[in-house]
Write a protein that holds these residues in place. Structure first.
Motif, PDB file in Angstrom:
ATOM      1  N   PRO A  70     -10.720   7.592   2.276  1.00  0.00           N
ATOM      2  CA  PRO A  70     -10.566   9.034   2.085  1.00  0.00           C
ATOM      3  C   PRO A  70     -10.896   9.464   0.658  1.00  0.00           C
ATOM      4  O   PRO A  70     -10.776  10.625   0.332  1.00  0.00           O
ATOM      5  CB  PRO A  70      -9.082   9.257   2.377  1.00  0.00           C
ATOM      6  CG  PRO A  70      -8.426   7.965   2.052  1.00  0.00           C
ATOM      7  CD  PRO A  70      -9.429   6.878   2.238  1.00  0.00           C
ATOM      8  N   TYR A  71     -11.252   8.499  -0.185  1.00  0.00           N
ATOM      9  CA  TYR A  71     -11.512   8.827  -1.584  1.00  0.00           C
ATOM     10  C   TYR A  71     -12.920   8.400  -1.954  1.00  0.00           C
ATOM     11  O   TYR A  71     -13.564   7.621  -1.257  1.00  0.00           O
ATOM     12  CB  TYR A  71     -10.486   8.128  -2.487  1.00  0.00           C
ATOM     13  CG  TYR A  71     -10.168   6.709  -2.057  1.00  0.00           C
ATOM     14  CD1 TYR A  71     -11.068   5.674  -2.277  1.00  0.00           C
ATOM     15  CD2 TYR A  71      -8.979   6.412  -1.384  1.00  0.00           C
ATOM     16  CE1 TYR A  71     -10.791   4.385  -1.864  1.00  0.00           C
ATOM     17  CE2 TYR A  71      -8.692   5.124  -0.963  1.00  0.00           C
ATOM     18  CZ  TYR A  71      -9.604   4.116  -1.203  1.00  0.00           C
ATOM     19  OH  TYR A  71      -9.337   2.843  -0.779  1.00  0.00           O
ATOM     20  N   ASP A  72     -13.370   8.898  -3.104  1.00  0.00           N
ATOM     21  CA  ASP A  72     -14.732   8.568  -3.528  1.00  0.00           C
ATOM     22  C   ASP A  72     -14.747   7.287  -4.356  1.00  0.00           C
ATOM     23  O   ASP A  72     -13.731   6.888  -4.944  1.00  0.00           O
ATOM     24  CB  ASP A  72     -15.314   9.716  -4.353  1.00  0.00           C
ATOM     25  CG  ASP A  72     -14.539   9.900  -5.650  1.00  0.00           C
ATOM     26  OD1 ASP A  72     -13.307  10.052  -5.558  1.00  0.00           O
ATOM     27  OD2 ASP A  72     -15.135   9.839  -6.745  1.00  0.00           O
ATOM     28  N   ASP A 123       0.851  -1.182   0.000  1.00  0.00           N
ATOM     29  CA  ASP A 123       0.000   0.000   0.000  1.00  0.00           C
ATOM     30  C   ASP A 123       0.894   1.240   0.000  1.00  0.00           C
ATOM     31  O   ASP A 123       2.092   1.154   0.274  1.00  0.00           O
ATOM     32  CB  ASP A 123      -0.905   0.004   1.248  1.00  0.00           C
ATOM     33  CG  ASP A 123      -2.223  -0.731   1.006  1.00  0.00           C
ATOM     34  OD1 ASP A 123      -2.335  -1.409  -0.030  1.00  0.00           O
ATOM     35  OD2 ASP A 123      -3.126  -0.615   1.845  1.00  0.00           O
ATOM     36  N   SER A 124       0.291   2.398  -0.234  1.00  0.00           N
ATOM     37  CA  SER A 124       1.084   3.615  -0.384  1.00  0.00           C
ATOM     38  C   SER A 124       1.338   4.349   0.936  1.00  0.00           C
ATOM     39  O   SER A 124       1.829   5.474   0.930  1.00  0.00           O
ATOM     40  CB  SER A 124       0.374   4.535  -1.374  1.00  0.00           C
ATOM     41  OG  SER A 124      -1.003   4.635  -1.068  1.00  0.00           O
ATOM     42  N   HIS A 125       0.972   3.712   2.067  1.00  0.00           N
ATOM     43  CA  HIS A 125       1.211   4.334   3.384  1.00  0.00           C
ATOM     44  C   HIS A 125       1.748   3.271   4.329  1.00  0.00           C
ATOM     45  O   HIS A 125       1.117   2.920   5.325  1.00  0.00           O
ATOM     46  CB  HIS A 125      -0.083   4.947   3.922  1.00  0.00           C
ATOM     47  CG  HIS A 125      -1.289   4.167   3.488  1.00  0.00           C
ATOM     48  ND1 HIS A 125      -2.139   4.592   2.503  1.00  0.00           N
ATOM     49  CD2 HIS A 125      -1.726   2.935   3.844  1.00  0.00           C
ATOM     50  CE1 HIS A 125      -3.059   3.665   2.290  1.00  0.00           C
ATOM     51  NE2 HIS A 125      -2.833   2.649   3.096  1.00  0.00           N
ATOM     52  N   TRP A 131     -11.864  -0.785  -5.141  1.00  0.00           N
ATOM     53  CA  TRP A 131     -11.330  -1.326  -3.868  1.00  0.00           C
ATOM     54  C   TRP A 131     -12.216  -2.473  -3.406  1.00  0.00           C
ATOM     55  O   TRP A 131     -13.431  -2.410  -3.569  1.00  0.00           O
ATOM     56  CB  TRP A 131     -11.369  -0.201  -2.816  1.00  0.00           C
ATOM     57  CG  TRP A 131     -10.919  -0.569  -1.436  1.00  0.00           C
ATOM     58  CD1 TRP A 131      -9.686  -0.344  -0.890  1.00  0.00           C
ATOM     59  CD2 TRP A 131     -11.695  -1.210  -0.404  1.00  0.00           C
ATOM     60  NE1 TRP A 131      -9.653  -0.818   0.403  1.00  0.00           N
ATOM     61  CE2 TRP A 131     -10.867  -1.343   0.724  1.00  0.00           C
ATOM     62  CE3 TRP A 131     -13.006  -1.684  -0.333  1.00  0.00           C
ATOM     63  CZ2 TRP A 131     -11.300  -1.937   1.912  1.00  0.00           C
ATOM     64  CZ3 TRP A 131     -13.440  -2.273   0.850  1.00  0.00           C
ATOM     65  CH2 TRP A 131     -12.585  -2.384   1.964  1.00  0.00           C
ATOM     66  N   GLY A 132     -11.623  -3.501  -2.851  1.00  0.00           N
ATOM     67  CA  GLY A 132     -12.383  -4.522  -2.122  1.00  0.00           C
ATOM     68  C   GLY A 132     -12.635  -5.802  -2.889  1.00  0.00           C
ATOM     69  O   GLY A 132     -12.875  -5.796  -4.094  1.00  0.00           O
ATOM     70  N   GLY A 133     -12.574  -6.917  -2.154  1.00  0.00           N
ATOM     71  CA  GLY A 133     -12.961  -8.211  -2.709  1.00  0.00           C
ATOM     72  C   GLY A 133     -11.859  -8.952  -3.427  1.00  0.00           C
ATOM     73  O   GLY A 133     -11.866 -10.179  -3.500  1.00  0.00           O
ATOM     74  N   GLU A 134     -10.872  -8.212  -3.945  1.00  0.00           N
ATOM     75  CA  GLU A 134      -9.813  -8.873  -4.722  1.00  0.00           C
ATOM     76  C   GLU A 134      -8.959  -9.775  -3.843  1.00  0.00           C
ATOM     77  O   GLU A 134      -8.400 -10.757  -4.315  1.00  0.00           O
ATOM     78  CB  GLU A 134      -8.963  -7.830  -5.453  1.00  0.00           C
ATOM     79  CG  GLU A 134      -7.712  -7.335  -4.736  1.00  0.00           C
ATOM     80  CD  GLU A 134      -7.966  -6.539  -3.463  1.00  0.00           C
ATOM     81  OE1 GLU A 134      -9.102  -6.037  -3.298  1.00  0.00           O
ATOM     82  OE2 GLU A 134      -7.058  -6.417  -2.628  1.00  0.00           O
ATOM     83  N   ASN A 135      -8.880  -9.463  -2.550  1.00  0.00           N
ATOM     84  CA  ASN A 135      -8.083 -10.309  -1.658  1.00  0.00           C
ATOM     85  C   ASN A 135      -8.734 -11.676  -1.459  1.00  0.00           C
ATOM     86  O   ASN A 135      -8.053 -12.696  -1.392  1.00  0.00           O
ATOM     87  CB  ASN A 135      -7.824  -9.613  -0.321  1.00  0.00           C
ATOM     88  CG  ASN A 135      -9.078  -9.123   0.363  1.00  0.00           C
ATOM     89  OD1 ASN A 135     -10.079  -8.834  -0.305  1.00  0.00           O
ATOM     90  ND2 ASN A 135      -9.072  -9.034   1.670  1.00  0.00           N
TER      91      ASN A 135
END
Ligand code: LR7
Ligand code: MN
Length: 494
Positions: free
Chosen positions: A356-358, A215-217, A321-325
């Motif tokens: 934090p994003y749409d 991830d980027s953080h 985002w989501g579900g790919e894991n």
């Protein structure tokens, strides 16, 4: 006699002072020997350790100060985006940006591994890796810290490149300027793709034989990379994750996560950390041993590139985002691989409470679409439990899954029942088919005879499905329409 003694003391004092100066001068002299490669250090002392406060970066077998990171101007990069007085520091990133900015990009963090990890050794000819980091409007300070921690805490020969995928962030310079750092590349999406397609794009351009996703953080910890590459080198079908430590979203403290957890989920396909089953825990004599996990959290893992491609990368019809894991985890287990968490690898991650994003299609619909695709392709008859746990998923669009079903056939993957029996038997199903789950008062929940039929059933009741298999335990989570948890109840059979 007295004079002689006084002279002797004076001479000795002068000699001592001169000696000290000579020692300091020697010690500060730039070291030029080309043969002293990885063990070369600067600053006081001749130990192997880099002193805190003067962190250095090891590149191409030379030791160079971090300030010489290519032509990259860190100060200017960070200064261009500053919080203004009165700004809400949580607004744009759902973490305290002020704290992150204040920290600097190369802080020391505690080595959170079990002490026995430090004694492990790894092959000297480990293959190198391409690091793939996708981001959408990440804060500059967290993104830079992710990259610098990788460069500071990895053997340089193992880092082939760091591929950033800028998923259509508002400011292209967030990514572009970072390419002045050696080994950093930047690809920018021409439109918002979401993390799944972005990672595939990164993987497709990677040149190393091993892929590492972050991830980027994040902030990687001491020797984070070697254990993961070693495990994948030994068996390319392993997909491995570190223990994911917690970076506080409020004060950015780096906190050790428990080493007794693995990835799990409930029938609504919500990821959760859970205790390793007690029998497995008791059988573990060596705390450095890998932990088998039914699913990975998703963002931080290492995988052989050919294996990633062979298994069909990701389902690129999943959005944002989501579900790919889940999809990747089911696929890896069912199609001949395995998933594990390596306790001697630690990576910190800023866990947040909100996105934090749409989401262009909305958060709930996107999550349903992605998890429905995972359930429809991989879960066979068990998908009914997903639908009963998430009734709102029924009838929602999820696109065509023809290609993914063809992939599953081509790879000759096992049925989901195998996963239930061999990988995640703890996720068992409720036997009391035909009963209704009902809310009782404000905070109770229980099983009861169903009252009314079809549309006449009271709103406080949900019908459970006729289920097979032995009930070990089941967690029931009741959410309201905005996805907040109203009740959590655990049913056990004994
Ligand atoms: O549209 C987007 N485009 C992106 O590039 C949305 C997100 N992203 C980037 C984003 O900037 C970040 O770097 O994708 C990455 C993951 O997004 P986060 O940080 O908002 O997600 P998360 O940490 O809440 O989510 C976890 O689950 C996700 C499910 O899709 C992904 O698998 C994340 O990688 C995953 N993170 C981890 O596994 C870190 C440990 C957290 C846990 C549990
Ligand atoms: Mn994250």
């Amino acid at each position: 006699m007295r004079r002689i003694r006084a002279n002797a003391i004076a001479i000795l004092t002068v000699a001592w002072i001169l000696g000290t100066f000579y020692y300091l001068w020697q010690d500060n002299k730039p070291q030029s020997s080309p043969s002293s490669s990885a063990s070369q250090t600067r600053g006081r002392g001749h130990g192997q350790k880099v002193i805190p406060g003067r962190l250095e970066i090891h590149r191409d077998d030379r030791t160079i100060p971090l300030i010489l990171l290519g032509s990259f101007d860190e100060k200017a990069y960070l200064a261009a985006k500053q919080l203004k007085p009165g700004d809400d520091p949580y607004k744009d990133h759902a973490f305290n940006l002020q704290e992150s900015d204040r920290l600097g990009s190369e802080r020391a963090i505690r080595d959170t591994r079990h002490y026995r990890c430090a004694a492990l050794t790894y092959d000297t000819d480990l293959p190198s890796t391409s690091i793939v980091i996708t981001f959408h409007n990440e804060a500059r300070s967290t993104l830079l810290r992710t990259i610098k921690s990788v460069l500071m805490r990895s053997p340089p020969s193992l880092i082939q490149e760091i591929i950033l995928i800028d998923d259509f962030s508002s400011d292209p310079e967030d990514c572009q300027l970072l390419t002045q750092i050696p080994k950093v590349r930047c690809l920018r999406n021409g439109r918002r793709e979401g993390l799944i397609r972005s990672r595939v794009r990164g993987a497709n351009t990677a040149s190393a034989s091993i892929l590492t996703f972050l991830d980027s953080h994040c902030e990687v910890n001491t020797d984070w990379l070697q254990p993961m590459i070693q495990r994948v080198k030994e068996d390319h079908t392993r997909v491995v994750s570190p223990i994911i430590d917690v970076i506080s979203l409020d004060n950015f403290a780096y906190l050790a996560a428990s080493a007794d957890l693995r990835g799990g989920f409930d029938w609504s396909l919500h990821f959760k950390w859970e205790q390793i089953p007690i029998e497995q825990k008791m059988a573990r004599s060596d705390p450095t041993q890998a932990i088998r996990t039914p699913v990975i959290a998703g963002g931080i893992f290492v995988m052989d590139r050919s294996w990633f491609n062979h298994l069909g990368q990701y389902d690129t019809h999943m959005d944002i985002w989501g579900g790919e894991n889940f999809e990747l985890s089911f696929r890896v287990w069912l199609c001949g691989g395995s998933l594990e968490i390596l306790p001697c690898s630690r990576v910190g991650h800023v866990f947040r409470k909100r996105h934090p994003y749409d989401f262009p299609e909305g958060n709930a619909l996107t999550y349903i679409k992605n998890t429905r695709r995972a359930a429809e392709v991989w879960m066979d008859e068990y998908k009914q439990y997903y639908y009963s746990a998430r009734p709102s998923a029924q009838g929602k669009a999820f696109g065509s899954i023809t290609d993914r079903l063809a992939l599953r056939r081509k790879l000759n993957c096992k049925p989901f029942r195998w996963y239930m029996e061999n990988v995640y038997p703890e996720l068992s199903v409720l036997k009391q088919g035909g009963l209704c789950l009902e809310t009782r008062g404000t905070d109770g929940l229980g099983l009861a005879e169903c009252r009314g039929l079809g549309a006449n059933r009271p709103q406080s009741q949900v019908r459970t499905l006729p289920l097979e298999g032995d009930l070990l335990w089941l967690t029931v989570i009741v959410r309201n329409t905005s996805d907040s948890v109203l009740h959590t109840l655990i049913f056990g059979s004994n």
